[in-house]
Structure formats: structure tokens, C-alpha cells
Design a protein around this motif. Structure first.
Motif, PDB file in Angstrom:
ATOM      1  N   ASP A 170       1.112  -1.102  -0.119  1.00 32.04           N
ATOM      2  CA  ASP A 170      -0.139   0.231   0.081  1.00 32.04           C
ATOM      3  C   ASP A 170       0.882   1.296   0.004  1.00 32.04           C
ATOM      4  O   ASP A 170       0.578   2.322  -0.684  1.00 32.04           O
ATOM      5  CB  ASP A 170      -0.941   0.042   1.052  1.00 32.04           C
ATOM      6  CG  ASP A 170      -2.310  -0.810   1.006  1.00 32.04           C
ATOM      7  OD1 ASP A 170      -2.454  -1.567   0.038  1.00 32.04           O
ATOM      8  OD2 ASP A 170      -2.682  -1.495   2.056  1.00 32.04           O
TER       9      ASP A 170
ATOM     10  N   GLU B   6     -11.258   6.116   0.962  1.00 31.24           N
ATOM     11  CA  GLU B   6     -12.358   5.214   1.374  1.00 31.24           C
ATOM     12  C   GLU B   6     -11.990   4.428   2.553  1.00 31.24           C
ATOM     13  O   GLU B   6     -11.005   4.081   2.574  1.00 31.24           O
ATOM     14  CB  GLU B   6     -12.926   4.229   0.174  1.00 31.24           C
ATOM     15  CG  GLU B   6     -13.375   4.652  -1.003  1.00 31.24           C
ATOM     16  CD  GLU B   6     -13.710   3.713  -2.051  1.00 31.24           C
ATOM     17  OE1 GLU B   6     -13.134   2.605  -2.100  1.00 31.24           O
ATOM     18  OE2 GLU B   6     -14.589   3.930  -2.841  1.00 31.24           O
TER      19      GLU B   6
ATOM     20  N   ASN C  51     -11.580   0.875   4.587  1.00 33.27           N
ATOM     21  CA  ASN C  51     -11.110  -0.341   4.421  1.00 33.27           C
ATOM     22  C   ASN C  51     -12.472  -1.484   4.245  1.00 33.27           C
ATOM     23  O   ASN C  51     -12.295  -2.263   3.525  1.00 33.27           O
ATOM     24  CB  ASN C  51     -10.154  -1.145   5.094  1.00 33.27           C
ATOM     25  CG  ASN C  51      -8.688  -0.456   5.356  1.00 33.27           C
ATOM     26  OD1 ASN C  51      -8.403  -0.073   4.319  1.00 33.27           O
ATOM     27  ND2 ASN C  51      -8.182  -0.669   6.488  1.00 33.27           N
TER      28      ASN C  51
ATOM     29  N   LYS D 194     -15.480  -0.161   3.105  1.00 35.83           N
ATOM     30  CA  LYS D 194     -16.046   0.231   1.849  1.00 35.83           C
ATOM     31  C   LYS D 194     -15.221  -0.371   0.757  1.00 35.83           C
ATOM     32  O   LYS D 194     -15.770  -1.109  -0.010  1.00 35.83           O
ATOM     33  CB  LYS D 194     -16.414   1.587   1.763  1.00 35.83           C
ATOM     34  CG  LYS D 194     -16.866   1.785   0.673  1.00 35.83           C
ATOM     35  CD  LYS D 194     -17.319   3.426   0.360  1.00 35.83           C
ATOM     36  CE  LYS D 194     -18.178   3.891  -0.918  1.00 35.83           C
ATOM     37  NZ  LYS D 194     -18.315   5.412  -1.061  1.00 35.83           N
ATOM     38  N   ARG D 195     -14.020  -0.283   0.794  1.00 32.95           N
ATOM     39  CA  ARG D 195     -13.135  -0.910  -0.371  1.00 32.95           C
ATOM     40  C   ARG D 195     -13.243  -2.263  -0.591  1.00 32.95           C
ATOM     41  O   ARG D 195     -13.442  -2.850  -1.490  1.00 32.95           O
ATOM     42  CB  ARG D 195     -11.567  -0.523  -0.166  1.00 32.95           C
ATOM     43  CG  ARG D 195     -10.669  -0.840  -0.818  1.00 32.95           C
ATOM     44  CD  ARG D 195      -9.382  -0.374  -0.890  1.00 32.95           C
ATOM     45  NE  ARG D 195      -8.927  -0.506   0.545  1.00 32.95           N
ATOM     46  CZ  ARG D 195      -8.358  -1.693   1.017  1.00 32.95           C
ATOM     47  NH1 ARG D 195      -8.264  -2.696   0.065  1.00 32.95           N
ATOM     48  NH2 ARG D 195      -7.952  -1.818   2.287  1.00 32.95           N
ATOM     49  N   ILE D 196     -13.226  -3.043   0.696  1.00 27.44           N
ATOM     50  CA  ILE D 196     -13.212  -4.459   0.569  1.00 27.44           C
ATOM     51  C   ILE D 196     -14.624  -4.885   0.198  1.00 27.44           C
ATOM     52  O   ILE D 196     -14.904  -5.855  -0.750  1.00 27.44           O
ATOM     53  CB  ILE D 196     -12.941  -5.267   1.925  1.00 27.44           C
ATOM     54  CG1 ILE D 196     -11.373  -4.765   2.178  1.00 27.44           C
ATOM     55  CG2 ILE D 196     -13.231  -6.875   1.955  1.00 27.44           C
ATOM     56  CD1 ILE D 196     -10.830  -5.298   3.422  1.00 27.44           C
ATOM     57  N   ARG D 197     -15.672  -4.353   0.757  1.00 24.29           N
ATOM     58  CA  ARG D 197     -17.145  -4.826   0.480  1.00 24.29           C
ATOM     59  C   ARG D 197     -17.443  -4.678  -0.960  1.00 24.29           C
ATOM     60  O   ARG D 197     -17.948  -5.380  -1.823  1.00 24.29           O
ATOM     61  CB  ARG D 197     -18.086  -3.942   1.265  1.00 24.29           C
ATOM     62  CG  ARG D 197     -19.657  -3.892   0.947  1.00 24.29           C
ATOM     63  CD  ARG D 197     -20.604  -3.004   1.731  1.00 24.29           C
ATOM     64  NE  ARG D 197     -20.329  -1.667   1.349  1.00 24.29           N
ATOM     65  CZ  ARG D 197     -20.663  -0.943   0.293  1.00 24.29           C
ATOM     66  NH1 ARG D 197     -21.308  -1.856  -0.823  1.00 24.29           N
ATOM     67  NH2 ARG D 197     -20.426   0.259   0.084  1.00 24.29           N
ATOM     68  N   THR D 198     -16.749  -3.246  -1.660  1.00 22.10           N
ATOM     69  CA  THR D 198     -17.021  -2.917  -2.862  1.00 22.10           C
ATOM     70  C   THR D 198     -16.438  -4.210  -3.977  1.00 22.10           C
ATOM     71  O   THR D 198     -16.898  -4.537  -4.962  1.00 22.10           O
ATOM     72  CB  THR D 198     -16.737  -1.584  -3.299  1.00 22.10           C
ATOM     73  OG1 THR D 198     -17.180  -0.764  -2.349  1.00 22.10           O
ATOM     74  CG2 THR D 198     -16.935  -1.205  -4.966  1.00 22.10           C
ATOM     75  N   ALA D 199     -15.267  -4.403  -3.766  1.00 25.66           N
ATOM     76  CA  ALA D 199     -14.198  -5.474  -4.331  1.00 25.66           C
ATOM     77  C   ALA D 199     -15.147  -6.859  -4.426  1.00 25.66           C
ATOM     78  O   ALA D 199     -15.054  -7.308  -5.351  1.00 25.66           O
ATOM     79  CB  ALA D 199     -13.340  -5.410  -3.772  1.00 25.66           C
ATOM     80  N   TYR D 200     -15.589  -7.069  -3.189  1.00 24.40           N
ATOM     81  CA  TYR D 200     -16.464  -8.412  -3.013  1.00 24.40           C
ATOM     82  C   TYR D 200     -17.823  -8.407  -3.847  1.00 24.40           C
ATOM     83  O   TYR D 200     -18.423  -9.524  -4.166  1.00 24.40           O
ATOM     84  CB  TYR D 200     -16.614  -8.653  -1.419  1.00 24.40           C
ATOM     85  CG  TYR D 200     -16.617 -10.015  -1.181  1.00 24.40           C
ATOM     86  CD1 TYR D 200     -15.537 -10.873  -0.949  1.00 24.40           C
ATOM     87  CD2 TYR D 200     -17.824 -10.688  -0.946  1.00 24.40           C
ATOM     88  CE1 TYR D 200     -15.361 -12.200  -0.933  1.00 24.40           C
ATOM     89  CE2 TYR D 200     -18.044 -12.211  -0.621  1.00 24.40           C
ATOM     90  CZ  TYR D 200     -16.568 -12.894  -0.600  1.00 24.40           C
ATOM     91  OH  TYR D 200     -16.404 -14.153  -0.276  1.00 24.40           O
ATOM     92  N   GLY D 201     -18.383  -7.192  -4.243  1.00 20.62           N
ATOM     93  CA  GLY D 201     -19.446  -7.176  -4.968  1.00 20.62           C
ATOM     94  C   GLY D 201     -20.916  -7.078  -4.025  1.00 20.62           C
ATOM     95  O   GLY D 201     -21.937  -7.225  -4.475  1.00 20.62           O
TER      96      GLY D 201
ATOM     97  N   CYS E  34     -12.200 -11.828   4.771  1.00 19.18           N
ATOM     98  CA  CYS E  34     -10.695 -11.078   4.846  1.00 19.18           C
ATOM     99  C   CYS E  34     -10.236 -11.367   6.400  1.00 19.18           C
ATOM    100  O   CYS E  34     -11.225 -11.714   7.073  1.00 19.18           O
ATOM    101  CB  CYS E  34     -10.790  -9.442   4.715  1.00 19.18           C
ATOM    102  SG  CYS E  34     -12.030  -8.642   5.537  1.00 19.18           S
TER     103      CYS E  34
END
Length: 212
Positions: free
Chosen positions: A110, A149, A151, A153-160, A204
């Protein structure tokens, strides 16, 4: 702020990574950006990231580079280190990067995603004689701006998942998820059960959801 590992290992991590960057770039001729990619991809980089005594104790920066190249490229480096009188720009880059990683607890992947090797080279001229905390403040500001964002929101969005879907699957209220993502509620102060439920659904670790 929660640091990456115990401070007693910080000085060793800084000197090892400083020597590693100096040896890789100035002696072995590996371009700085290329070495950063190898470092991030290696298990060695992750062990330094965690301040593992087994990785730091008794290992030099030169040995670290050789291990990284052997692991990531399947090559054996036999180039002997050159004698230096004073610390190079590349040494400072590794030394400073190790400090910030410890200070912030962020992953090297990161950090280098936001601050490139070229960026660090430019920062050297004005910051190498300044207190290291000034460097940390500048990098911290850039990284927080880049990762605006949370973490979660970022992970939730990536997961769909939508917020509503995550709420149903995790059992955490929709309002709480919204407030965590808007930073109106601090996920770092959430109960272990709450963070565990969110992490389990998102595939995660709990640590991945904590804000640095």
C-alpha cells in the motif's frame, strides 16, 4: 496509533532495508522500481513488514536482497558489496520506508502504491537531514488522501456486496455499516464480534478492516 511491531526491532529493520536498497540498486544495478516490486512480492518483504526477529536477527541487507531475488526470480546473486563512505540516497529510501511502515502499520504494498521510488528520490534532498517524523507526516497525508475510502467500503465493493447485503449476511445493522463507511463511527472501536462477523462474510481478516 498502533505500530506494526515492537519498537525494539525498528532500528534493525531500518538498517537492513537501507542496506538492501543500497546494495540492490547501486551494486547489483537493479532499477529501484523493479526492486520495490520484487520486495513486495517476496515473503521476505512480508516478514520484515511484521518485524519478525527470525528474519531480521543475524541477516544483513545483502543477504536479504539475495534471498528476495532467489525467491522471486530464481537467480543467485554473487555480486560482492562495494565499500561505501557514508549513506547513499538509496539507503535513506529503504531506511525511511521501514520507519514509516513501522509507524503506520500499513503494508509495504500500500505504501509503495502511493509513494513511488522516484517520489522518494525527490524527497531525499529536502528530508534526509530532517527529523524522520516530518517524512512520516508527509507520507501519511498522501496515503490517507489516496485511500480516502474506508477499508470496509473498499473490501465490500471489491467483493460485490451492497451495504444491505452485507448487513443481512453479517447480522450487523445497516446503519452501523453506513456509519463505519462514512467514518461517523470508528470501526476500530467496534466490538470483536462485529468486526469478526464482517470479516467472515467478506473473506478477509479482522485486521484488514481496521483503519490505520
Amino acid at each position: 496509533m498502533t505500530h506494526a511491531y515492537q519498537e525494539i526491532y525498528l532500528s534493525k529493520a531500518q538498517s537492513v532495508l537501507g542496506d538492501a536498497f543500497d546494495y540492490a540498486v547501486n551494486t547489483c544495478g537493479i532499477p529501484g522500481n523493479d526492486f520495490v516490486k520484487l520486495f513486495i512480492a517476496s515473503s521476505v518483504g512480508k516478514r520484515i513488514e511484521n518485524g519478525e526477529p527470525a528474519c531480521l536477527a543475524g541477516k544483513s541487507g545483502i543477504e536479504i536482497v539475495r534471498e528476495i531475488v532467489a525467491e522471486t526470480k530464481g537467480q543467485e546473486l554473487q555480486i560482492e558489496p562495494q565499500e561505501h563512505f557514508g549513506r547513499s540516497k538509496e539507503y535513506w529510501i529503504g531506511w525511511a520506508a521501514a520507519y514509516y511502515q513501522w509507524y503506520s502499520g500499513r503494508k509495504y504494498g500500500d505504501i509503495f502504491k502511493v509513494i513511488s521510488f522516484e517520489d522518494l528520490q525527490k524527497m531525499y534532498h529536502t528530508l534526509h537531514e530532517a527529523d524522520i517524523t516530518k517524512f512520516a507526516d508527509i507520507v501519511d497525508s498522501r496515503i490517507k488522501e489516496h485511500f480516502s475510502e474506508t477499508n470496509l467500503k473498499r473490501i465490500r465493493t471489491a467483493y460485490g456486496f451492497t451495504q444491505a447485503e452485507l448487513s443481512v449476511r453479517s447480522g450487523v445493522s445497516l446503519r452501523s455499516i453506513q456509519m463505519y463507511e462514512q467514518r461517523n463511527k470508528n470501526i476500530n472501536k467496534a466490538s470483536v464480534d462485529t468486526v469478526y462477523s464482517l470479516a467472515r462474510v467478506l473473506g478477509c481478516t479482522m485486521e484488514d478492516l481496521i483503519e490505520r
